[in-house]
Design a protein around this motif. Structure first.
Motif, PDB file in Angstrom:
ATOM      1  N   ASP A  49      57.854  59.273 -18.313  1.00  0.00           N
ATOM      2  CA  ASP A  49      58.546  58.478 -19.338  1.00  0.00           C
ATOM      3  C   ASP A  49      59.748  59.267 -19.853  1.00  0.00           C
ATOM      4  O   ASP A  49      59.661  60.004 -20.831  1.00  0.00           O
ATOM      5  CB  ASP A  49      57.575  58.136 -20.474  1.00  0.00           C
ATOM      6  CG  ASP A  49      58.141  57.126 -21.442  1.00  0.00           C
ATOM      7  OD1 ASP A  49      59.339  56.810 -21.353  1.00  0.00           O
ATOM      8  OD2 ASP A  49      57.368  56.649 -22.298  1.00  0.00           O
ATOM      9  N   ARG A  50      60.862  59.097 -19.170  1.00  0.00           N
ATOM     10  CA  ARG A  50      62.069  59.881 -19.456  1.00  0.00           C
ATOM     11  C   ARG A  50      62.602  59.634 -20.876  1.00  0.00           C
ATOM     12  O   ARG A  50      62.984  60.562 -21.573  1.00  0.00           O
ATOM     13  CB  ARG A  50      63.139  59.533 -18.417  1.00  0.00           C
ATOM     14  CG  ARG A  50      64.432  60.252 -18.570  1.00  0.00           C
ATOM     15  CD  ARG A  50      64.336  61.646 -18.052  1.00  0.00           C
ATOM     16  NE  ARG A  50      65.646  62.267 -18.154  1.00  0.00           N
ATOM     17  CZ  ARG A  50      65.830  63.548 -18.094  1.00  0.00           C
ATOM     18  NH1 ARG A  50      64.825  64.347 -17.892  1.00  0.00           N
ATOM     19  NH2 ARG A  50      67.025  64.056 -18.198  1.00  0.00           N
TER      20      ARG A  50
ATOM     21  N   ARG B 167      65.595  63.849 -10.865  1.00  0.00           N
ATOM     22  CA  ARG B 167      65.843  63.924 -12.299  1.00  0.00           C
ATOM     23  C   ARG B 167      65.089  65.120 -12.853  1.00  0.00           C
ATOM     24  O   ARG B 167      63.917  65.318 -12.552  1.00  0.00           O
ATOM     25  CB  ARG B 167      65.376  62.650 -12.983  1.00  0.00           C
ATOM     26  CG  ARG B 167      66.071  61.420 -12.465  1.00  0.00           C
ATOM     27  CD  ARG B 167      65.453  60.210 -13.041  1.00  0.00           C
ATOM     28  NE  ARG B 167      66.268  59.754 -14.160  1.00  0.00           N
ATOM     29  CZ  ARG B 167      65.985  58.699 -14.889  1.00  0.00           C
ATOM     30  NH1 ARG B 167      64.902  58.004 -14.647  1.00  0.00           N
ATOM     31  NH2 ARG B 167      66.770  58.345 -15.868  1.00  0.00           N
ATOM     32  N   SER B 168      65.756  65.894 -13.670  1.00  0.00           N
ATOM     33  CA  SER B 168      65.091  67.035 -14.278  1.00  0.00           C
ATOM     34  C   SER B 168      64.313  66.577 -15.509  1.00  0.00           C
ATOM     35  O   SER B 168      64.620  65.557 -16.112  1.00  0.00           O
ATOM     36  CB  SER B 168      66.114  68.103 -14.652  1.00  0.00           C
ATOM     37  OG  SER B 168      67.011  67.595 -15.613  1.00  0.00           O
TER      38      SER B 168
END
Length: 84
Positions: free
Chosen positions: A45-46, A5-6
């Motif tokens: 914490d996206r 995930r970026s």
């Protein structure tokens, strides 16, 4: 298969430019939110990072619009001889 995930974009450079050249109060708020994006990305914490990133982008756009309006008003007032 592993998915990566970026990180959410922080827009820190845009925030600094907005602070210096467009609108100081909105630029300062954008810098604060950019810092929150970086902290949330580091913590993993996206959701928080994406929300802060979205707010940063909106603050930067608002600062840009305010700066452009100010420049237009100054140019018009100079052309019409209101200020000088």
């Amino acid at each position: 298969m592993e998915t990566t995930r970026s990180n959410a974009p922080s827009y820190m450079a845009w925030s600094i430019v907005s602070c210096l050249f467009c609108c100081l109060p909105l630029g300062i708020a954008a810098i604060i939110y950019s810092s929150m994006v970086n902290d949330a990305n580091l913590a993993g914490d996206r959701t928080k990072a994406e929300n802060a990133s979205r707010t940063t982008k909106r603050l930067n756009m608002a600062a840009l619009v305010c700066g452009l309006i100010l420049v237009v008003l100054i140019v018009l007032s100079l052309l019409l001889g209101i200020l000088f």
